[in-house]
Design a protein around this motif. Structure first.
Motif, short mmCIF file in Angstrom:
data_model
loop_
_atom_site.label_atom_id
_atom_site.label_comp_id
_atom_site.label_asym_id
_atom_site.label_seq_id
_atom_site.Cartn_x
_atom_site.Cartn_y
_atom_site.Cartn_z
N THR A 179 0.84 -1.19 0.00
CA THR A 179 0.00 0.00 0.00
C THR A 179 0.87 1.24 0.00
N ARG A 180 0.54 2.19 -0.91
CA ARG A 180 1.23 3.47 -0.92
C ARG A 180 0.18 4.55 -1.02
N GLU A 181 0.28 5.54 -0.14
CA GLU A 181 -0.74 6.57 -0.05
C GLU A 181 -0.25 7.88 -0.64
N LEU A 182 -1.11 8.52 -1.44
CA LEU A 182 -0.81 9.81 -2.04
C LEU A 182 -1.89 10.80 -1.65
N GLN A 183 -1.46 11.91 -1.05
CA GLN A 183 -2.40 12.95 -0.66
C GLN A 183 -2.17 14.20 -1.51
N VAL A 184 -3.26 14.74 -2.04
CA VAL A 184 -3.19 15.88 -2.94
C VAL A 184 -3.91 17.06 -2.30
N GLY A 185 -3.28 18.25 -2.33
CA GLY A 185 -3.90 19.43 -1.78
C GLY A 185 -3.02 20.11 -0.76
N ASP A 186 -3.55 21.15 -0.12
CA ASP A 186 -2.82 21.88 0.90
C ASP A 186 -2.53 20.96 2.07
N ARG A 187 -1.24 20.88 2.46
CA ARG A 187 -0.86 19.95 3.51
C ARG A 187 -1.59 20.23 4.81
N LEU A 188 -1.92 21.49 5.08
CA LEU A 188 -2.60 21.86 6.33
C LEU A 188 -4.07 22.15 6.13
N GLY A 189 -4.55 22.07 4.89
CA GLY A 189 -5.93 22.42 4.62
C GLY A 189 -6.88 21.25 4.79
N PRO A 190 -8.21 21.54 4.86
CA PRO A 190 -9.20 20.50 5.09
C PRO A 190 -9.62 19.77 3.80
N ARG A 192 -7.90 18.18 1.44
CA ARG A 192 -6.91 17.26 0.84
C ARG A 192 -7.60 15.98 0.39
N GLU A 193 -7.22 15.51 -0.81
CA GLU A 193 -7.74 14.25 -1.34
C GLU A 193 -6.69 13.15 -1.15
N THR A 194 -7.17 11.97 -0.81
CA THR A 194 -6.27 10.83 -0.58
C THR A 194 -6.52 9.76 -1.63
N PHE A 195 -5.44 9.31 -2.25
CA PHE A 195 -5.51 8.22 -3.22
C PHE A 195 -4.53 7.13 -2.78
N ILE A 196 -4.91 5.91 -3.07
CA ILE A 196 -4.12 4.76 -2.63
C ILE A 196 -3.65 3.97 -3.85
N GLU A 197 -2.36 3.61 -3.85
CA GLU A 197 -1.83 2.65 -4.82
C GLU A 197 -1.66 1.32 -4.11
N VAL A 198 -2.23 0.27 -4.69
CA VAL A 198 -2.19 -1.03 -4.02
C VAL A 198 -1.54 -2.07 -4.94
N ALA A 199 -1.01 -3.12 -4.32
CA ALA A 199 -0.39 -4.22 -5.07
C ALA A 199 -0.76 -5.53 -4.42
N GLY A 200 -1.03 -6.52 -5.24
CA GLY A 200 -1.40 -7.83 -4.71
C GLY A 200 -1.00 -8.93 -5.66
N LYS A 261 -11.07 -4.08 1.53
CA LYS A 261 -11.07 -2.69 1.99
C LYS A 261 -9.76 -2.03 1.63
N VAL A 262 -9.83 -0.77 1.21
CA VAL A 262 -8.64 0.01 0.86
C VAL A 262 -8.58 1.21 1.79
N PRO A 263 -7.48 1.43 2.53
CA PRO A 263 -6.27 0.59 2.55
C PRO A 263 -6.47 -0.67 3.39
N SER A 264 -5.60 -1.66 3.15
CA SER A 264 -5.67 -2.92 3.86
C SER A 264 -4.26 -3.49 3.97
N GLU A 265 -4.11 -4.52 4.80
CA GLU A 265 -2.79 -5.15 4.95
C GLU A 265 -2.50 -6.15 3.85
N ASN A 266 -3.54 -6.58 3.13
CA ASN A 266 -3.34 -7.65 2.15
C ASN A 266 -4.36 -7.52 1.03
N TYR A 267 -3.87 -7.57 -0.22
CA TYR A 267 -4.76 -7.50 -1.38
C TYR A 267 -4.67 -8.77 -2.24
#
Length: 273
Positions: A179-190, A192-200, A261-267
């Motif tokens: 799992t790798r998480e990418l957050q887009v937007g102002d680091r301190l702002g409300p 921010r969008e979160t996107f997840i890259e997953v591998a299985g 479920k995303v994020p998760s420990e196993n895909y």
């Protein structure tokens, strides 16, 4: 490990020269005057006089494999080591000595790569070939000095070099990064969008190491669709956090669906064989 190289060279010589054990003995001793005075029959001696890394074969590239427990194992290739042997024949008659050396020299030119049938001990499981080569006389600097140190008379010799692997790096085992998480937007702002890259891995049921290649993996109700590689691996990016139904369609097999479920420990997804 060096003793395995000795025994491997012994098998090569016995088969290729060939050498009859009842006529000529093969040894790996220091050719001192005391040693040669004790010889009772014709002897072919291989004295290991130099050990060094073959730098032109060095490879520090890490390889990553997945074991049956679903963990990643990182390994570095073994170092390649040159073992240099001084080959001498010890007989009562010079003609016999020359005859043995001539046949051994021909063998060293024929044997560039050791056949698996001759490999002994740990070398039988080597992941790289065992190489052999004959070297010119100047590979041994000042032979007269060498024989002086051995306190023995100058003797005709050949130099035979074996290039062998030495596993000096223990493999590193640990969990795969899935799992790798990418957050887009102002680091301190409300906002921010979160996107997840997953591998299985899509694998056979009960065996995580048996990946299923060329399977189609789909995250239903989204545009995400991927084809697994030869080891059953797949990735998706980006996926917003949430719970999804994943569908795996193996080649020629029955489709399988699983809620993940995303994020998760196993895909990983198990597929009936």
């Amino acid at each position: 490990m060096f003793n395995d190289v000795d025994e491997t060279l012994r098998q090569v010589l016995l088969a290729d020269v060939p050498i009859d054990r009842t006529e000529v003995e093969i040894t790996f001793d220091r050719p001192t005057r005391e040693w040669s005075s004790r010889l009772a029959r014709p002897t072919l001696n291989l004295f290991l006089f130099d050990v060094r890394e073959r730098l032109d074969f060095r490879d520090d590239t890490w390889t990553v494999t997945r074991n049956a427990n679903g963990q990643a194992q990182r390994e570095r290739p073994p170092r390649r080591i040159d073992l240099s042997y001084m080959v001498t024949a010890w007989t009562n008659e010079a003609a016999d000595e020359h005859r043995i050396l001539a046949r051994v020299l021909a063998c060293t030119y024929r044997q560039g790569r050791v056949d698996a049938a001759y490999l002994q001990g740990s070398l039988a499981n080597a992941t790289v070939p065992i190489l052999l080569r004959a070297m010119p006389p100047d590979h041994l600097a000042k032979p007269t000095d060498f024989w002086g140190v051995m306190d023995n008379e100058l003797h005709a010799s050949l130099t035979w070099v074996a290039t062998v692997p030495l596993d000096v790096f223990a493999p590193v085992t640990g969990p795969l990064v899935v799992t790798r998480e990418l957050q887009v937007g102002d680091r301190l702002g409300p906002d921010r969008e979160t996107f997840i890259e997953v591998a299985g891995v899509a694998h056979q049921k009960g065996d995580r190491a048996a990946g299923i290649g060329n399977a189609t993996v789909t995250v239903l109700d989204t545009s995400h669709r991927a084809t697994t590689d030869s080891q059953g691996r797949f990735t998706f990016s980006p996926i917003p956090p949430g719970e999804y139904t994943w569908r795996v369609e193996p080649p020629g097999g029955r489709p399988v669906e699983r809620r993940i479920k995303v994020p998760s420990e196993n895909y990983d997804i198990e597929v009936e064989a």
